[in-house]
Motif scaffolding. Structure first.
Motif, PDB file in Angstrom:
ATOM      1  N   LYS A 197      58.959  49.801  37.825  1.00 25.57           N
ATOM      2  CA  LYS A 197      59.710  49.346  39.752  1.00 25.57           C
ATOM      3  C   LYS A 197      61.114  49.582  39.063  1.00 25.57           C
ATOM      4  O   LYS A 197      61.747  48.541  39.096  1.00 25.57           O
ATOM      5  CB  LYS A 197      59.593  47.209  40.241  1.00 25.57           C
ATOM      6  CG  LYS A 197      59.124  46.880  41.041  1.00 25.57           C
ATOM      7  CD  LYS A 197      58.928  47.877  42.191  1.00 25.57           C
ATOM      8  CE  LYS A 197      59.163  47.256  43.257  1.00 25.57           C
ATOM      9  NZ  LYS A 197      58.540  47.659  44.847  1.00 25.57           N
ATOM     10  N   ARG A 224      63.554  50.317  43.685  1.00 19.57           N
ATOM     11  CA  ARG A 224      64.378  49.101  44.882  1.00 19.57           C
ATOM     12  C   ARG A 224      66.048  49.325  45.073  1.00 19.57           C
ATOM     13  O   ARG A 224      66.482  49.954  43.469  1.00 19.57           O
ATOM     14  CB  ARG A 224      64.719  47.298  43.106  1.00 19.57           C
ATOM     15  CG  ARG A 224      63.401  47.166  43.511  1.00 19.57           C
ATOM     16  CD  ARG A 224      62.919  46.079  42.433  1.00 19.57           C
ATOM     17  NE  ARG A 224      63.236  46.544  41.034  1.00 19.57           N
ATOM     18  CZ  ARG A 224      64.166  45.581  39.955  1.00 19.57           C
ATOM     19  NH1 ARG A 224      64.886  44.824  40.262  1.00 19.57           N
ATOM     20  NH2 ARG A 224      64.322  46.379  38.362  1.00 19.57           N
ATOM     21  N   ARG A 259      59.104  42.458  43.559  1.00 16.14           N
ATOM     22  CA  ARG A 259      58.306  42.565  41.593  1.00 16.14           C
ATOM     23  C   ARG A 259      57.616  43.671  41.552  1.00 16.14           C
ATOM     24  O   ARG A 259      57.183  43.924  40.166  1.00 16.14           O
ATOM     25  CB  ARG A 259      57.517  41.444  41.706  1.00 16.14           C
ATOM     26  CG  ARG A 259      59.174  39.560  42.336  1.00 16.14           C
ATOM     27  CD  ARG A 259      58.859  39.075  41.900  1.00 16.14           C
ATOM     28  NE  ARG A 259      59.313  38.774  40.346  1.00 16.14           N
ATOM     29  CZ  ARG A 259      61.016  39.230  39.756  1.00 16.14           C
ATOM     30  NH1 ARG A 259      61.281  38.512  41.013  1.00 16.14           N
ATOM     31  NH2 ARG A 259      60.789  39.151  38.421  1.00 16.14           N
ATOM     32  N   THR A 276      62.565  42.117  36.137  1.00 15.65           N
ATOM     33  CA  THR A 276      61.418  42.623  35.814  1.00 15.65           C
ATOM     34  C   THR A 276      60.918  43.102  34.769  1.00 15.65           C
ATOM     35  O   THR A 276      61.129  42.589  33.923  1.00 15.65           O
ATOM     36  CB  THR A 276      61.490  43.911  36.752  1.00 15.65           C
ATOM     37  OG1 THR A 276      60.018  44.808  36.466  1.00 15.65           O
ATOM     38  CG2 THR A 276      62.373  44.964  36.064  1.00 15.65           C
ATOM     39  N   TYR A 330      59.281  45.264  34.230  1.00 17.37           N
ATOM     40  CA  TYR A 330      58.475  46.987  34.225  1.00 17.37           C
ATOM     41  C   TYR A 330      59.588  47.439  33.487  1.00 17.37           C
ATOM     42  O   TYR A 330      61.301  46.462  33.606  1.00 17.37           O
ATOM     43  CB  TYR A 330      58.648  47.395  35.357  1.00 17.37           C
ATOM     44  CG  TYR A 330      57.599  47.576  36.044  1.00 17.37           C
ATOM     45  CD1 TYR A 330      56.238  47.627  35.146  1.00 17.37           C
ATOM     46  CD2 TYR A 330      57.020  46.675  37.235  1.00 17.37           C
ATOM     47  CE1 TYR A 330      55.140  47.241  35.964  1.00 17.37           C
ATOM     48  CE2 TYR A 330      55.560  47.052  37.117  1.00 17.37           C
ATOM     49  CZ  TYR A 330      55.154  47.403  36.912  1.00 17.37           C
ATOM     50  OH  TYR A 330      53.637  46.555  37.475  1.00 17.37           O
TER      51      TYR A 330
END
Ligand code: NAD
Length: 495
Positions: A267, A302, A395, A421, A423
């Motif tokens: 992400k 994002r 998310r 996050t 990730y």
């Protein structure tokens, strides 16, 4: 075991439909098949044999035998490299057919498959072919009483499992270093997109690889994939796919303590600071999320923009999407965005869009299905604003052409949001301030950081994630380490 297929661009080819074991195409043990669907037209392309656990056993046995066979084991690195160069040359010769298959089966634009994906396969194979006779051990000075050296040895039978978003490239990233180091392989294709690599299987045989060195199976993850991961004669598993499946793979591999590499989800954030070149930032931000239909593990999904330039960035970004994200038939040369790969993915992306709406985000652009001539798994490129960090669309990995654009006030806040996050795959930073660029690159928890670009990966540079985005690296010199063991030899020199 082959049928003739014709694509909308007029190209015809003989498509293998079997499992590739011991350099032969064979039917699955119980005759089961999976039908490949054209995501643009929703029509069936063909049915391809799908491996059972018995077939996985056969492929692993072939790879195990080949690993010990002098026809492979006794080859010098130079000779292994020569086979890999030959395969790269054959891929180059068949570039148009491979790009056609990829566009038909995956839905990605033909031009992208031809100009980016097929060349990536050739580059990766040649890069690791060059390494095949340059990946050696060390001699280590331990004083006069002893002599020590290391040998880099292949690990053995490598089980490799790939996803559907870059069928050719993900296979090349795995085959390149594995073959370079002298391993043998059982490659499990994604059941959604098996066609291009089955065609490459023909080229593997033509290139002269001994039988059993490379075995290629179409099959379901829970059946063929899980059987491969659990097989006692498989020495290593390299997996690319979702984080959830990666965790299952890790658990299953633990029973036989297999060496594993995982490339999983992301992400990834893209940060735009007030001094950034806005045109540059907009161009790369668009590429970073909207290319490959948004189906990119490193997609910068994002976008965090400093509040002072937020409105200006948003307007430019929307204009860029309208101008560049042309939806349409993958074989139309004007098409930037084709359909999502399957109905399941299409519905998954639309359900995320719905959740964004329900959680109170604003749809600044898109947010709906976009069938072309009434057909296909097309989703309009979607821009969310008014996104809060707790929302699912901020998310979770959507894996589609959907981006959240959020404002930040300070560098500290930007880094905090970027790292908020589970990730840690990629990140992009836009600024003209060199000091800030390097400072932020260091603070961001990610395996890769692009400064003033996004998703600009390179076969010579390591690729991989931290946190729940993976374990280990592919590409570059670092990509060799997961495919060899280091053996230490100690020689007593004392009388
Ligand atoms: P997926 O995890 O569902 O499937 C990936 C592969 O694993 C397929 O071949 C599938 O058949 C197989 N598989 C599924 N269940 C299995 C099981 N129980 N045991 C063994 N194998 C199993 O992922 P997907 O939806 O096909 O691909 C999309 C995901 O892949 C995204 O999350 C994306 O981020 C990730 N991805 C990561 C990278 C990377 O390098 N980090 C690259 C491309 C895609």
């Amino acid at each position: 075991m082959e049928i003739e297929l014709t694509a909308p661009n007029g190209r015809r080819w003989m498509q293998p439909l079997g499992l590739f074991i011991n350099n032969e195409f064979v039917a699955s043990s119980n005759g089961q098949t999976i039908t490949s669907v054209n995501p643009t037209t929703e029509e069936d392309i063909c049915s391809v044999y799908a491996a059972t656990t018995d077939d996985v056993d056969k492929a692993v046995a072939a790879a195990k035998k080949a690993f010990r066979d002098p026809s492979w084991r006794q080859l010098s690195g130079t000779e292994r490299g020569a086979l890999m160069y030959k395969l790269a040359d054959l891929v180059a010769e068949h570039a148009e057919t491979l790009a056609t298959i990829e566009a038909l089966d995956n839905g990605k634009p033909y031009s992208v498959a031809l100009k980016e994906n097929v060349p990536e396969v050739i580059n990766v194979l040649r890069y690791y072919a060059g390494y095949a006779d340059k990946n050696f051990g060390q001699t280590i000075d331990v004083g006069p009483a002893k002599f020590a050296y290391t040998i880099k040895e292949p690990i053995g039978v490598c089980g490799q499992i790939i996803p559907w978003n870059y069928p050719l490239d993900m296979a090349a990233w795995k085959l390149g270093p594995a073959l370079c180091c002298g391993n043998t392989v059982v490659l499990k294709l994604a059941e959604q997109t098996p066609l291009s690599m089955l065609y490459v299987a023909k080229l593997i045989k033509q290139a002269g690889f001994p039988p059993g060195v490379i075995n290629i199976l179409n099959g379901y993850g829970r059946e063929a994939g899980a059987a491969l991961v659990q097989h006692p004669d498989v020495d290593k598993i390299a997996f690319t796919g979702s984080t959830a499946t990666g965790k299952e793979v890790m658990k299953m591999a633990a029973a036989t303590m297999k060496n594993i590499t995982l490339e999983t989800g992301g992400k990834s954030p893209l940060l735009v600071f007030p001094d950034a070149d806005l045109e540059l930032a907009t161009t790369w931000a668009h590429w970073g999320i909207m290319s490959n239909q948004g189906q990119i593990c490193t997609a910068t999904s994002r976008i965090l923009v400093h509040e002072s330039i937020y409105d200006a960035f948003l307007e430019r970004f929307k204009a860029k999407v309208r101008e560049v994200s042309v939806l349409g038939d993958p074989f139309d040369e004007n098409t930037f965005q084709g359909p999502q790969v399957t109905r399941a993915q299409y519905e998954r992306v639309l359900s995320y869009i719905e959740s964004g709406k329900q959680e109170g985000a604003t749809i600044a652009l898109g947010g709906e299905p976009a069938p072309q001539k009434g057909k296909g798994f097309f989703v309009a490129p979607t821009v969310f604003t008014n996104v809060k960090p707790h929302m699912k669309i901020f998310r979770e990995e959507i894996f589609g052409p959907c981006v959240a654009i959020v404002a930040f006030q300070t560098e500290e806040e930007a880094i905090q949001m970027a790292n908020d996050t589970t990730y840690g795959l990629g990140a992009a930073v836009f600024t003209k301030d060199l000091v800030r660029a390097h400072r932020v690159a260091k603070e961001i928890e990610a395996g890769m950081v692009w400064i003033n670009s996004s998703n600009d990966s390179d076969f010579r540079v390591p690729f991989g994630g931290v946190k729940q985005s993976g374990i280990g690296r592919e590409l570059g010199e670092a990509g060799l380490a997961p495919y060899c063991n280091i053996k230490a030899v100690h020689i007593n020199m004392a009388a």
